[in-house]
Design a protein around this motif. Structure first.
Motif, PDB file in Angstrom:
ATOM      1  N   TYR A 170       0.822  -1.206   0.000  1.00 38.77           N
ATOM      2  CA  TYR A 170       0.000   0.000   0.000  1.00 38.77           C
ATOM      3  C   TYR A 170       0.860   1.262   0.000  1.00 38.77           C
ATOM      4  O   TYR A 170       0.477   2.285  -0.582  1.00 38.77           O
TER       5      TYR A 170
ATOM      6  N   GLN B  64       0.694   4.158  -2.960  1.00 37.06           N
ATOM      7  CA  GLN B  64       0.515   5.578  -2.691  1.00 37.06           C
ATOM      8  C   GLN B  64       1.660   6.418  -3.234  1.00 37.06           C
ATOM      9  O   GLN B  64       1.448   7.410  -3.924  1.00 37.06           O
TER      10      GLN B  64
ATOM     11  N   GLN C 247     -10.123  -2.410   1.211  1.00 34.81           N
ATOM     12  CA  GLN C 247      -9.657  -1.601   2.335  1.00 34.81           C
ATOM     13  C   GLN C 247     -10.742  -1.369   3.396  1.00 34.81           C
ATOM     14  O   GLN C 247     -10.438  -0.887   4.492  1.00 34.81           O
TER      15      GLN C 247
ATOM     16  N   PHE D 116      -5.019   6.057   0.175  1.00 35.96           N
ATOM     17  CA  PHE D 116      -3.957   5.078   0.433  1.00 35.96           C
ATOM     18  C   PHE D 116      -3.116   5.475   1.650  1.00 35.96           C
ATOM     19  O   PHE D 116      -2.662   4.613   2.408  1.00 35.96           O
TER      20      PHE D 116
ATOM     21  N   VAL E 216      -4.803   4.300   4.738  1.00 36.64           N
ATOM     22  CA  VAL E 216      -4.696   2.846   4.908  1.00 36.64           C
ATOM     23  C   VAL E 216      -3.326   2.465   5.453  1.00 36.64           C
ATOM     24  O   VAL E 216      -3.208   1.661   6.390  1.00 36.64           O
ATOM     25  N   VAL E 217      -2.262   3.034   4.889  1.00 39.48           N
ATOM     26  CA  VAL E 217      -0.909   2.719   5.360  1.00 39.48           C
ATOM     27  C   VAL E 217      -0.753   3.119   6.823  1.00 39.48           C
ATOM     28  O   VAL E 217      -0.182   2.372   7.631  1.00 39.48           O
TER      29      VAL E 217
ATOM     30  N   GLY F 208       2.916  -2.563  -5.876  1.00 36.73           N
ATOM     31  CA  GLY F 208       1.792  -2.542  -4.944  1.00 36.73           C
ATOM     32  C   GLY F 208       0.666  -3.461  -5.362  1.00 36.73           C
ATOM     33  O   GLY F 208       0.090  -4.180  -4.535  1.00 36.73           O
TER      34      GLY F 208
ATOM     35  N   VAL G 141      -0.953  -6.679  -3.225  1.00 36.15           N
ATOM     36  CA  VAL G 141      -2.356  -6.813  -2.822  1.00 36.15           C
ATOM     37  C   VAL G 141      -2.969  -8.089  -3.386  1.00 36.15           C
ATOM     38  O   VAL G 141      -3.753  -8.766  -2.708  1.00 36.15           O
TER      39      VAL G 141
END
Length: 512
Positions: free
Chosen positions: A120, A124, A233, A322, A325-326, A397, A401
């Motif tokens: 992630y 980003q 997410q 993003f 989320v990180v 990335g 995922v």
């Protein structure tokens, strides 16, 4: 007189871990709308329609891209069935790694945690490259100013970092405004394309299964699945919703269904506007300029100018999504001993994972700065910001995922089987197994065709160095998990439990 239910409600509405308020994400920040907007912003609809779709048409020569979105929508909906059921049992900002640790054990969870953090973060950071390049282009076009791409990229990194420390509901409102306007403009283009089709009229040829034949099919799947990234997410925000067992599954299915329909119709509109027989050639000739050329002829210059600006704001929304989320993955890992404890604390009244936000901001600034220093091309050349930073990091990335989704599918099967619920959950286990198999195939194609995905030659070291980043994260996470199991079995046993582990410790202390 206070009832038991009201007493419970008061305690759960407040601090949810005995470690202190800074160890708890604030609950009840997001409803269905806010969660859905936070998730969908990561898909960056306009970036997909203007960038991913023309690239897939041009590089793969697959006319049936609209059908691919339908197929992938089905696969990811099957994945979501088991994934959503897990979300009813596990509420943890660590999402993927929490689910994987529950099914496959703490060591596998530690590995998944590091893969998620790297994947992630790469997604980003990569967007900063194309964001900076496009903003630089806007300055050149509308202000006659020459601005190096890395300047707006660094400014955006600082702005995103500042927003990342605010309340998540404030972030959701920012994302919502940008997303709604962005989607509205794409829908207007879709309607205009249907109203004024190309020479072949309203052809449905792009939905013909025959259009999916060819050597580029597997790689086209890799391109298209990246467009869906974001729906998975939703569980990351589970601790910040009032009813995660209801809202998280609802939002995931709304996101998958909405994205599949929206992208299938929008890619079909591109084929209608050019004609199915001409879409590949025009995409090869105009690349990311295809959408803007088509809107210019149908909706005029003003609309196209606004579309260019929304192209940039849509990328900013994806950057913020993003980033959030990180930061939450870092928070969950810090809380469970997979990162230093400082990352497992929230910031002030906002309840945001401030240290995780600072970490991602620092990583973004350093990576952008490194590519800026290495960029020896003249201003306006897309090599460093787009062909390298955006393409390399984006595909790293996406691979990460896809690997996580594959492992999560297996984890769903193991989790419910070990709980003795295989019979009751049989259909969910079957859908998870089918989705996991399909995702494993896509992951294999992604690794096999990585040279095509990043535009490198067949013998280029990039074809193994870049996917090797995810491999290295996977192995490093496994080593960390094994070391933690040998040195601190108690901490290893808490991986994936989140607040539940703290509650269990609190209960154990009361028994002494």
């Amino acid at each position: 007189m206070t009832t038991d239910s009201s007493s419970t409600r008061r305690t759960t509405d407040g601090i949810s871990t005995f470690k202190g308020e800074e160890r708890a994400l604030r609950s009840d920040r997001l409803g269905t709308g806010g969660l859905l907007l936070s998730v969908l912003a990561a898909t960056a609809p306009l970036m997909v329609v203007a960038g991913v779709m023309p690239t897939t048409f041009a590089v793969m020569g697959i006319v049936g891209q609209p059908l691919l979105f339908v197929v992938l929508g089905v696969v990811l909906a099957l994945f979501g069935i088991g994934y959503a059921e897990m979300s009813r049992h596990v509420h943890n900002a660590g999402a993927f790694y929490a689910y994987i640790s529950r099914g496959l054990g703490g060591t596998a969870g530690a590995s998944a945690a590091l893969v998620a953090l790297v994947a992630y973060s790469a997604l980003q950071v990569g967007i900063y490259g194309i964001f900076g390049f496009e903003v630089s282009g806007l300055f050149a076009t509308y202000a006659d100013l020459e601005v190096a791409w890395w300047i707006p990229a660094l400014v955006a990194a600082l702005a995103v970092g500042a927003l990342g420390r605010l309340k998540i509901d404030v972030n959701a409102r920012v994302l919502g405004v940008l997303l709604v306007v962005e989607v509205a403009l794409v829908v207007i283009f879709d309607i205009a394309a249907v109203a004024d089709p190309g020479p072949q009229g309203l052809s449905l040829h792009a939905f013909n299964p025959d259009t999916l034949t060819g050597a580029g099919l597997g790689t086209a799947l890799c391109f298209c699945i990246a467009a869906f990234l974001g729906f998975e997410q939703a569980p990351v925000y589970a601790e910040e919703t009032s009813r995660p067992h209801v809202l998280v599954p609802r939002v995931m299915f709304l996101a998958v269904g909405g994205v599949a329909v929206f992208f299938a119709l929008s890619s079909w509109a591109l084929t209608v506007a050019t004609g199915p027989s001409a879409i590949v050639g025009q995409a090869q000739q105009q690349s990311a300029g295809l959408l803007f050329t088509l809107t210019e002829s149908r909706l005029g210059g003003t609309f196209t100018d606004v579309l260019h600006i929304l192209f940039v704001t849509g990328m900013f929304a994806a950057l913020l999504s993003f980033h959030n989320v990180v930061a939450r993955y870092a928070f969950a890992m810090g809380r469970e001993g997979l990162l230093p404890a400082a990352f497992g604390r929230t910031t002030g009244a906002s309840g945001a994972p401030g240290t995780g936000s600072l970490l991602q901001t620092a990583v973004s600034v350093l990576v952008v700065a490194a590519f800026a220093v290495a960029d020896d091309k003249p201003s306006g050349d897309p090599t460093a910001p787009v062909l390298q930073l955006f393409t390399w990091c984006g595909n790293i990335g996406a691979l990460g995922v896809i690997v996580l989704m594959t492992a999560a599918s297996l984890s769903v099967v193991v989790f419910f089987t070990r709980r003795g619920a295989a019979g009751a959950q049989a259909w969910r286990l079957v859908t998870s197994a089918v989705a996991g198999t399909a995702l494993l195939v896509i992951a294999a194609y992604t690794v096999k065709d990585f040279d095509v995905l990043v535009g490198a030659g067949p013998g280029s070291a990039l074809s193994w160095v870049l996917p090797g980043v995810i491999g290295l994260a996977l192995v490093a996470g496994l080593v960390q998990g094994l070391l933690l199991r040998s040195r601190s079995p108690e901490a290893h046993a808490r991986i994936g439990l989140g607040n539940e582990a703290f509650q269990l410790e609190k209960a154990a202390e009361k028994t002494w």
